[in-house]
Scaffold this motif. Structure first.
Motif, PDB file in Angstrom:
ATOM      1  N   ASP A  12       0.842  -1.123  -0.152  1.00 40.68           N
ATOM      2  CA  ASP A  12       0.033   0.115   0.191  1.00 40.68           C
ATOM      3  C   ASP A  12       0.868   1.234  -0.222  1.00 40.68           C
ATOM      4  OD1 ASP A  12      -1.884   1.747   0.193  1.00 40.68           O
ATOM      5  OD2 ASP A  12      -2.770   1.078   1.962  1.00 40.68           O
ATOM      6  N   LEU A  13       1.538   1.393  -1.413  1.00 39.76           N
ATOM      7  CA  LEU A  13       2.607   2.557  -1.285  1.00 39.76           C
ATOM      8  C   LEU A  13       1.929   3.794  -1.202  1.00 39.76           C
ATOM      9  CD1 LEU A  13       4.671   1.021  -4.213  1.00 39.76           C
ATOM     10  CD2 LEU A  13       5.062   0.906  -1.672  1.00 39.76           C
ATOM     11  N   GLU A  14       0.793   4.093  -1.499  1.00 37.46           N
ATOM     12  CA  GLU A  14       0.260   5.430  -1.281  1.00 37.46           C
ATOM     13  C   GLU A  14       0.019   5.660   0.108  1.00 37.46           C
ATOM     14  OE1 GLU A  14      -4.007   7.921  -2.212  1.00 37.46           O
ATOM     15  OE2 GLU A  14      -3.414   6.027  -3.461  1.00 37.46           O
ATOM     16  N   SER A  15      -0.525   4.749   0.965  1.00 35.40           N
ATOM     17  CA  SER A  15      -0.418   5.007   2.395  1.00 35.40           C
ATOM     18  C   SER A  15       0.936   5.246   3.106  1.00 35.40           C
ATOM     19  CB  SER A  15      -1.258   3.850   3.075  1.00 35.40           C
ATOM     20  OG  SER A  15      -1.065   4.004   4.344  1.00 35.40           O
ATOM     21  N   ALA A  16       1.953   4.507   2.599  1.00 32.96           N
ATOM     22  CA  ALA A  16       3.253   4.321   3.051  1.00 32.96           C
ATOM     23  C   ALA A  16       4.102   5.762   2.975  1.00 32.96           C
ATOM     24  CB  ALA A  16       3.959   3.337   2.495  1.00 32.96           C
ATOM     25  N   ILE A  17       3.593   6.304   1.913  1.00 29.84           N
ATOM     26  CA  ILE A  17       4.408   7.455   1.418  1.00 29.84           C
ATOM     27  C   ILE A  17       3.608   8.733   2.444  1.00 29.84           C
ATOM     28  CG2 ILE A  17       4.228   9.299  -0.419  1.00 29.84           C
ATOM     29  CD1 ILE A  17       4.698   7.154  -2.555  1.00 29.84           C
ATOM     30  N   ALA A  74      12.206   7.253   0.243  1.00 28.73           N
ATOM     31  CA  ALA A  74      13.168   6.813  -0.807  1.00 28.73           C
ATOM     32  C   ALA A  74      12.862   5.249  -1.184  1.00 28.73           C
ATOM     33  CB  ALA A  74      14.573   6.643  -0.333  1.00 28.73           C
ATOM     34  N   ILE A  75      12.473   4.410  -0.615  1.00 27.07           N
ATOM     35  CA  ILE A  75      12.156   2.975  -0.895  1.00 27.07           C
ATOM     36  C   ILE A  75      10.968   3.123  -1.797  1.00 27.07           C
ATOM     37  CG2 ILE A  75      11.696   0.833  -0.076  1.00 27.07           C
ATOM     38  CD1 ILE A  75      13.816   1.343   2.030  1.00 27.07           C
ATOM     39  N   CYS A  76       9.986   3.851  -0.960  1.00 29.86           N
ATOM     40  CA  CYS A  76       8.785   4.009  -1.906  1.00 29.86           C
ATOM     41  C   CYS A  76       8.769   4.363  -3.220  1.00 29.86           C
ATOM     42  CB  CYS A  76       7.761   4.592  -0.880  1.00 29.86           C
ATOM     43  SG  CYS A  76       7.121   3.888   0.557  1.00 29.86           S
ATOM     44  N   HIS A  77       9.702   5.512  -3.530  1.00 29.92           N
ATOM     45  CA  HIS A  77       9.766   6.152  -4.552  1.00 29.92           C
ATOM     46  C   HIS A  77      10.517   5.135  -5.662  1.00 29.92           C
ATOM     47  CE1 HIS A  77       7.561   9.579  -3.484  1.00 29.92           C
ATOM     48  NE2 HIS A  77       8.432  10.111  -2.970  1.00 29.92           N
ATOM     49  N   LEU A  78      11.731   4.703  -5.064  1.00 26.00           N
ATOM     50  CA  LEU A  78      12.588   3.879  -6.007  1.00 26.00           C
ATOM     51  C   LEU A  78      11.717   2.637  -6.393  1.00 26.00           C
ATOM     52  CD1 LEU A  78      16.028   4.267  -3.873  1.00 26.00           C
ATOM     53  CD2 LEU A  78      15.538   5.415  -6.089  1.00 26.00           C
ATOM     54  N   VAL A  79      11.104   2.095  -5.679  1.00 26.66           N
ATOM     55  CA  VAL A  79      10.431   0.892  -6.100  1.00 26.66           C
ATOM     56  C   VAL A  79       9.384   0.947  -7.080  1.00 26.66           C
ATOM     57  CG1 VAL A  79       8.525   0.432  -4.280  1.00 26.66           C
ATOM     58  CG2 VAL A  79       9.675  -1.484  -5.295  1.00 26.66           C
ATOM     59  N   TRP A 114      12.619   7.801  -9.885  1.00 23.62           N
ATOM     60  CA  TRP A 114      14.101   7.805  -9.061  1.00 23.62           C
ATOM     61  C   TRP A 114      14.287   9.358  -8.868  1.00 23.62           C
ATOM     62  CZ3 TRP A 114      17.722   4.404 -12.634  1.00 23.62           C
ATOM     63  CH2 TRP A 114      17.678   3.202 -12.279  1.00 23.62           C
ATOM     64  N   ASP A 115      13.800  10.184  -9.615  1.00 24.28           N
ATOM     65  CA  ASP A 115      13.849  11.640  -9.357  1.00 24.28           C
ATOM     66  C   ASP A 115      13.643  11.993  -7.923  1.00 24.28           C
ATOM     67  OD1 ASP A 115      11.603  11.281 -10.198  1.00 24.28           O
ATOM     68  OD2 ASP A 115      11.241  13.248 -10.859  1.00 24.28           O
ATOM     69  N   LEU A 116      12.646  11.398  -7.347  1.00 24.25           N
ATOM     70  CA  LEU A 116      12.304  11.635  -6.144  1.00 24.25           C
ATOM     71  C   LEU A 116      12.897  10.849  -4.952  1.00 24.25           C
ATOM     72  CD1 LEU A 116       8.295  11.748  -6.583  1.00 24.25           C
ATOM     73  CD2 LEU A 116       9.825  13.559  -6.532  1.00 24.25           C
ATOM     74  N   GLY A 117      13.180   9.645  -5.431  1.00 25.89           N
ATOM     75  CA  GLY A 117      14.073   8.881  -4.454  1.00 25.89           C
ATOM     76  C   GLY A 117      15.130   8.851  -4.228  1.00 25.89           C
ATOM     77  N   TRP A 118      16.093   9.081  -5.143  1.00 23.34           N
ATOM     78  CA  TRP A 118      17.500   9.309  -4.861  1.00 23.34           C
ATOM     79  C   TRP A 118      17.746  10.359  -3.645  1.00 23.34           C
ATOM     80  CZ3 TRP A 118      19.704   4.819  -5.421  1.00 23.34           C
ATOM     81  CH2 TRP A 118      19.342   4.192  -6.558  1.00 23.34           C
ATOM     82  N   PRO A 119      17.359  11.441  -3.758  1.00 19.60           N
ATOM     83  CA  PRO A 119      17.633  12.560  -2.525  1.00 19.60           C
ATOM     84  C   PRO A 119      17.280  11.982  -1.433  1.00 19.60           C
ATOM     85  CG  PRO A 119      16.396  13.295  -4.466  1.00 19.60           C
ATOM     86  CD  PRO A 119      16.376  12.006  -4.753  1.00 19.60           C
TER      87      PRO A 119
END
Length: 590
Positions: free
Chosen positions: A257-262, A283-288, A292-297
């Motif tokens: 449930d990535l929306e809830s996790a974020i 980061a993990i939620c965005h990368l998975v 990537w542009d949101l996750g790596w920072p």
């Protein structure tokens, strides 16, 4: 009119009844009569501290101590007030004076242990609590403190014994039941931990911390729906409970449930912007999901987390963030975390070299020989060896951010790791000419934090291995039950005694037609060599295996077999069995 002695006695009765404000008023009436009345000064300080007025409490107790310099109770209570003000050194001196005056004063020894825990002086805290319980074996709070201090040192069995002693003395000690549950969790006795949390909640049902801890252990037991309820209750009781938000977010990620996790991670960061766990979770939620542009920072916050804090490298040279020119510079790229991470990200050294840099690559010792000829790398050193001079550095997993990589411009890397030719040549005589050959890896390191999700028992995997192919085990280590079963399976050949390092494993992999593996470093090795890899993934995969696809942008020859639901290996293995049989027939008749 009441005398000073009568007013003190009245204040003490009010104090014992929990009516602290009334007690405080009585003590102040005493001091209006006699400003140097010791008991009124001392007990007023205690009451002020209990009211959260610790600055005033210190002044009151210090005034009392001018009358009785060595009064152990007053010195111990002075330590309490000073500790509340985080004046730790002064508090320790007060406790030391208290136990010097009264060496058998158990409560002072216990309070001193609490302070030493705050100060990070774990061994001394244990010793102080031990003096407390030696002086008064019936002091439940001292046994509780001892359990906490032993847990700080990961002495979990001893910690559990101390909590049990506390609870034998005071069965309704709710926080001790909770902390006992935490220790049982660390011992991986999850069902027992849950029972301990349940008992704590029977005694103190409004304790948000216990509900949150209960959620942690329910998640570990795979009871995700119940864990959701537990975290929700924790946050209802304490809406600003950041740790519960972060742990709940981890659960929601595992439930996909990535929306809830974020949303939970963002809520945590709104309250605590420097919470490294929330940043890493985000980061993990965005990368998975491939963002990537949101996750790596956010992923850069990994170095602030408890798991990786000790792994951060503090070089005098600056970390390269992609902005400075590398022309004519020597850059140190250094491995971090696992062997699989190094095998996956070492390919990016080529992109760094293309920017004009001389690249020195530091890797884990088992990979040094294998990666010695990596394209774009001028020198490979093993971690722990002396480093050559360099101008700047970058951790391998920080390179995507520094290079500005997106999914669209990730370069296709085929067979960028090459096995040693002489070692490859040594295998045909052992393997024979029978084909096809399938390499197998069904379990990783047991100490890996996610091993319970990613690894399979051999007994489960073997059901998905149809007759026909030659199966070769690529693992070096086995769980006891797997080792026993392997002796009864002639269709799977063991080679662990011949695999001395990754160069030997690579040479064996070179002769496989394809590799079937769970998410381990051998899967990365085979894929980096350009071998077809069929990767078996849990429902909630590691962040690098982007959801919504059965291939990987990192490895062109990789095929992903994902659990469709939590814990559903049966569907994965049914598909695997079909595909192995189909591929065998294709190759066998080719």
């Amino acid at each position: 009119m009441q005398s000073a002695a009568e007013l003190v006695a009245h204040g003490m009765r009010e104090h014992q009844a929990g009516r602290v404000a009334a007690a405080l008023e009585a003590y102040e009436r005493v001091l209006a009569i006699d400003a140097r009345q010791f008991d009124a000064l001392h007990l007023r300080g205690v009451a002020l501290h209990q009211c959260g007025r610790s600055d005033e409490a210190v002044q009151a107790i210090e005034a009392a101590l001018t009358l009785r310099t060595h009064d152990a109770a007053a010195l111990s209570n002075l330590g309490l007030a000073l500790r509340a003000l985080k004046r730790h050194d002064e508090a320790l001196r007060a406790y030391d004076r208290a136990v010097e005056s009264a060496p058998q004063f158990a409560q002072a020894w216990s309070n001193r242990g609490n302070l030493l825990r705050d100060m990070g002086r774990g061994a001394e805290a244990v010793a102080s609590y031990e003096r407390a319980v030696a002086a008064n074996p019936q002091l439940a709070s001292a046994w509780h403190g001892l359990g906490l201090a032993l847990g700080d040192q990961s002495r979990w069995a001893d910690s559990l014994q101390a909590f049990d002693r506390a609870l034998a003395l005071q069965a309704d000690y709710a926080v001790a039941w909770m902390d006992r549950g935490n220790t049982l969790r660390s011992l991986e006795r999850f069902e027992d931990a849950l029972q301990s949390y349940e008992r704590s909640l029977e005694l103190a049902p409004e304790t948000a911390f216990t509900w949150s801890n209960r959620g942690v252990v329910l998640k570990r037991l795979g009871r995700f729906a119940e864990a959701v309820v537990s975290y929700t209750r924790a946050l209802t009781l304490k809406p600003d409970f950041v740790d519960a938000m972060v742990n709940f977010a981890t659960l929601q990620k595992d439930r996909m449930d990535l929306e809830s996790a974020i949303a939970l991670n963002e809520r945590a960061l709104a309250l605590q912007p420097d919470n490294s766990g929330a940043h890493l979770n985000l980061a993990i939620c965005h990368l998975v999901t491939g963002n990537w542009d949101l996750g790596w920072p956010h992923y850069e916050w990994r170095w602030k987390t408890e798991q990786l804090l000790d792994g951060a490298r503090n070089f005098a040279q600056a970390q390269w963030d992609g902005t400075a020119s590398l022309q004519g510079q020597t850059i140190l790229l250094h491995a971090e975390q696992g062997l699989g991470d190094t095998l996956q990200f070492c390919r990016l050294a080529t992109l760094v070299a293309q920017r004009g840099a001389r690249v020195v690559l530091e890797v884990q010792a088992p990979l040094k020989g294998l990666l010695a000829g990596l394209d774009g790398v001028a020198q490979v050193v093993a971690r722990g060896e002396p480093l050559p001079p360099f101008d700047c550095h970058c951790p391998l997993l920080s390179l995507p951010l520094a290079l500005g990589l997106t999914l669209d411009d990730l370069p296709v890397a085929r067979a960028y790791v090459q096995p040693d030719a002489s070692r490859v040549a040594a295998w045909p005589a052992r393997l024979g000419a029978v084909a096809p050959k399938v390499g197998l890896v069904w379990s990783g390191r047991p100490e890996h934090k996610n091993d319970h999700n990613r690894s399979l028992p051999l007994a489960t995997l073997v059901q998905a291995l149809p007759a026909g192919p030659q199966y070769h085990c690529l693992q070096k280590e086995f769980r006891p039950l797997d080792a026993q079963l392997l002796q009864t399976l002639p269709q799977i050949t063991r080679w662990d005694s011949a695999l001395h390092d990754f160069r030997d494993t690579a040479a064996l992999v070179a002769h496989m037609d394809w590799v079937v593996s769970v998410d381990t470093s051998v899967a990365h090795l085979a894929a980096a060599m350009g071998k077809p890899v069929w990767l078996l993934l849990p429902y909630s995969p590691d962040w690098r295996w982007i959801v919504g696809r059965d291939d990987s942008p990192w490895y062109p020859e990789m095929r992903l077999y994902r659990q469709p639901e939590l814990g559903d290996w049966d569907s994965v293995l049914e598909r695997l069995r079909h595909d192995i049989d189909t591929e065998f027939r294709r190759l066998h008749h080719a």
